[in-house]
Motif scaffolding. Structure first.
Motif, PDB file in Angstrom:
ATOM      1  N   LYS A 152      83.730  46.471  10.308  1.00  0.00           N
ATOM      2  CA  LYS A 152      82.726  45.661  10.857  1.00  0.00           C
ATOM      3  C   LYS A 152      81.359  46.563  10.596  1.00  0.00           C
ATOM      4  O   LYS A 152      81.151  47.728  10.676  1.00  0.00           O
ATOM      5  N   GLY A 154      78.054  48.596  10.802  1.00  0.00           N
ATOM      6  CA  GLY A 154      77.586  49.568  12.063  1.00  0.00           C
ATOM      7  C   GLY A 154      78.791  50.565  12.117  1.00  0.00           C
ATOM      8  O   GLY A 154      78.693  51.711  12.673  1.00  0.00           O
ATOM      9  N   GLU A 155      80.071  50.302  11.735  1.00  0.00           N
ATOM     10  CA  GLU A 155      81.184  51.354  11.918  1.00  0.00           C
ATOM     11  C   GLU A 155      80.783  52.416  10.644  1.00  0.00           C
ATOM     12  O   GLU A 155      80.372  52.404   9.597  1.00  0.00           O
ATOM     13  N   LYS A 156      81.415  53.701  10.829  1.00  0.00           N
ATOM     14  CA  LYS A 156      81.320  54.717  10.058  1.00  0.00           C
ATOM     15  C   LYS A 156      82.517  54.782   8.872  1.00  0.00           C
ATOM     16  O   LYS A 156      83.910  54.279   9.398  1.00  0.00           O
ATOM     17  N   SER A 215      89.238  50.057  12.719  1.00  0.00           N
ATOM     18  CA  SER A 215      89.390  48.800  12.599  1.00  0.00           C
ATOM     19  C   SER A 215      89.949  48.394  11.264  1.00  0.00           C
ATOM     20  O   SER A 215      90.653  47.248  11.054  1.00  0.00           O
ATOM     21  N   SER A 276      87.632  52.497   8.558  1.00  0.00           N
ATOM     22  CA  SER A 276      86.266  52.202   8.749  1.00  0.00           C
ATOM     23  C   SER A 276      86.527  52.603  10.660  1.00  0.00           C
ATOM     24  O   SER A 276      87.374  52.124  10.996  1.00  0.00           O
ATOM     25  N   LYS A 278      86.074  52.626  14.521  1.00  0.00           N
ATOM     26  CA  LYS A 278      85.514  51.845  15.548  1.00  0.00           C
ATOM     27  C   LYS A 278      84.180  52.629  16.106  1.00  0.00           C
ATOM     28  O   LYS A 278      84.319  53.942  16.252  1.00  0.00           O
ATOM     29  N   LYS A 279      83.089  52.085  16.533  1.00  0.00           N
ATOM     30  CA  LYS A 279      81.778  52.532  17.079  1.00  0.00           C
ATOM     31  C   LYS A 279      82.251  53.532  18.174  1.00  0.00           C
ATOM     32  O   LYS A 279      82.920  53.030  19.144  1.00  0.00           O
ATOM     33  N   GLY A 280      81.630  54.768  18.228  1.00  0.00           N
ATOM     34  CA  GLY A 280      81.522  55.749  19.166  1.00  0.00           C
ATOM     35  C   GLY A 280      82.890  56.426  19.306  1.00  0.00           C
ATOM     36  O   GLY A 280      82.953  57.275  19.916  1.00  0.00           O
ATOM     37  N   GLU A 282      84.122  58.216  16.225  1.00  0.00           N
ATOM     38  CA  GLU A 282      83.960  59.201  15.073  1.00  0.00           C
ATOM     39  C   GLU A 282      84.427  60.569  15.460  1.00  0.00           C
ATOM     40  O   GLU A 282      85.379  60.842  14.510  1.00  0.00           O
ATOM     41  N   GLU A 301      78.770  54.376   5.837  1.00  0.00           N
ATOM     42  CA  GLU A 301      78.733  53.191   6.907  1.00  0.00           C
ATOM     43  C   GLU A 301      78.866  51.981   6.351  1.00  0.00           C
ATOM     44  O   GLU A 301      78.742  51.741   5.239  1.00  0.00           O
ATOM     45  N   GLU A 303      77.810  47.945   6.430  1.00  0.00           N
ATOM     46  CA  GLU A 303      76.500  47.244   6.562  1.00  0.00           C
ATOM     47  C   GLU A 303      77.156  45.787   6.408  1.00  0.00           C
ATOM     48  O   GLU A 303      77.886  45.392   5.920  1.00  0.00           O
TER      49      GLU A 303
END
Length: 339
Positions: A152, A154-156, A215, A276, A278-280, A282, A301, A303
């Protein structure tokens, strides 16, 4: 003469539209970027299966025939348990070759608690050197499955270990004499020869899935890191930007790839799991991996989809990839030098 995978348009035209009966229990079948088929077998259980041929190795062929397809099941968050193995031998193959290959298969399967449950063996003039094709199978929970197609924006992007692990090991073992003639130090070759021990991603993939930190996951094989990222972006309908100075590359891989004048970012890279995160999560993902002895790096990341799949940012500028197909230099070298 062409060597390597079919291109995306050929797969769409000749393969993906010709897959037989559309069984409703096939949740994920043949598609670009997805590592293994997912088939519903009970309300809460799925069978995960993947087939891989080993055509670009001699010294490690038995070992790789177990580890490579197992990786593709593991990145689904499922432990591989069973395997079917087909061995094609050229007419002049020695019995000692069969002994070496099957010993590797047996020992490696034991190492990962995998049972070889069937397959096929034959001598044939259809091949000029041994080829092994293996199918790895596992069973998992439908609600815990990871795919390549869920990255998704925004994911790293996380990568484990270093780039080009598989290619480095193969070149050091099957091209040893050529490397020596090119002036590569024997100690470098010896150290690189042991890289095969890093090729499995089973434990790190299962750990990331168990902790629910990612993800999507993907095992970059032919075409290396760049092909793996392109496939993940294609499957997820996103674009990915990576930063070349953040990509870890070992001294041995640098020296060996330079000796053959090849790009380490496009060489066989099993062992360097990409995901990838999940946000937060890492830092937790990096910590969890360190706790099981696996180093990892955040290299870019995800995009929103643009007019490219992958953008590589380096000190000298930017490189854009729009095609999922990338020719692998190790496969090319193998077909030039190994007869």
């Amino acid at each position: 003469m062409r060597i390597g995978k079919l291109k995306a348009d050929e797969l769409e035209k000749y393969i993906f539209k010709r897959t037989g009966y559309k069984d409703p229990d096939v949740l994920i079948g043949s598609s670009i970027g997805e590592d293994a088929a997912i088939i519903k077998i009970f309300d809460d259980k799925v069978l995960v299966a993947h087939t891989d041929p080993i055509t670009g190795s001699l010294d490690l062929i038995g070992f790789l025939s177990v580890v490579i397809p197992s990786n593709d099941v593991a990145v689904r968050g499922v432990r591989p348990r069973w395997m079917l193995t087909t061995i094609f031998l050229p007419p002049d193959a020695e019995e000692s070759e069969i002994d070496r290959m099957t010993s590797q298969i047996h020992e490696t399967a034991n190492m990962f608690n995998i049972s070889i449950v069937g397959g096929h063996t034959e001598y044939t003039d259809a091949v000029k050197r041994p080829v092994i094709i293996s199918t790895a199978i596992g069973i998992g929970r439908v609600d815990k499955i990871i795919t390549s197609g869920r990255a998704k924006p925004g994911e790293k992007i996380l990568m484990t270990k270093t780039v080009g692990i598989e290619g480095t090991a193969i070149l050091a073992r099957d091209f040893k004499e050529i490397l020596i003639k090119k002036g590569v130090d024997k100690e470098i070759i010896e150290k690189a020869s042991s890289y095969y021990k890093k090729i499995s991603v089973t434990e790190e993939a299962l750990k990331l899935a168990e902790e629910d930190l990612v993800s999507s996951m993907h095992d970059p094989t032919e075409g290396g890191l760049l092909a793996g990222l392109s496939e993940l972006a294609y499957a997820s309908k996103v674009s990915i930007t990576i930063y070349e100075d953040k990509i870890p590359i070992s001294v041995e891989t640098k020296i060996i790839s330079k000796a053959f004048d090849i790009d380490p970012l496009t060489m066989l890279s099993s062992g360097a799991l990409i995901a990838s995160v999940k946000k937060g999560f890492e830092e937790k993902a990096l910590k969890v991996l360190r706790e099981i002895g696996v180093e990892a790096s955040i290299i870019g990341e995800v995009e929103d989809r643009k007019d490219y799949l992958v953008k590589i940012v380096s000190r000298s500028g930017e490189r854009i990839l729009r095609d999922v197909y990338i020719e692998d230099p190790v496969i090319k070298l193998f077909n030039i030098f190994i007869k």
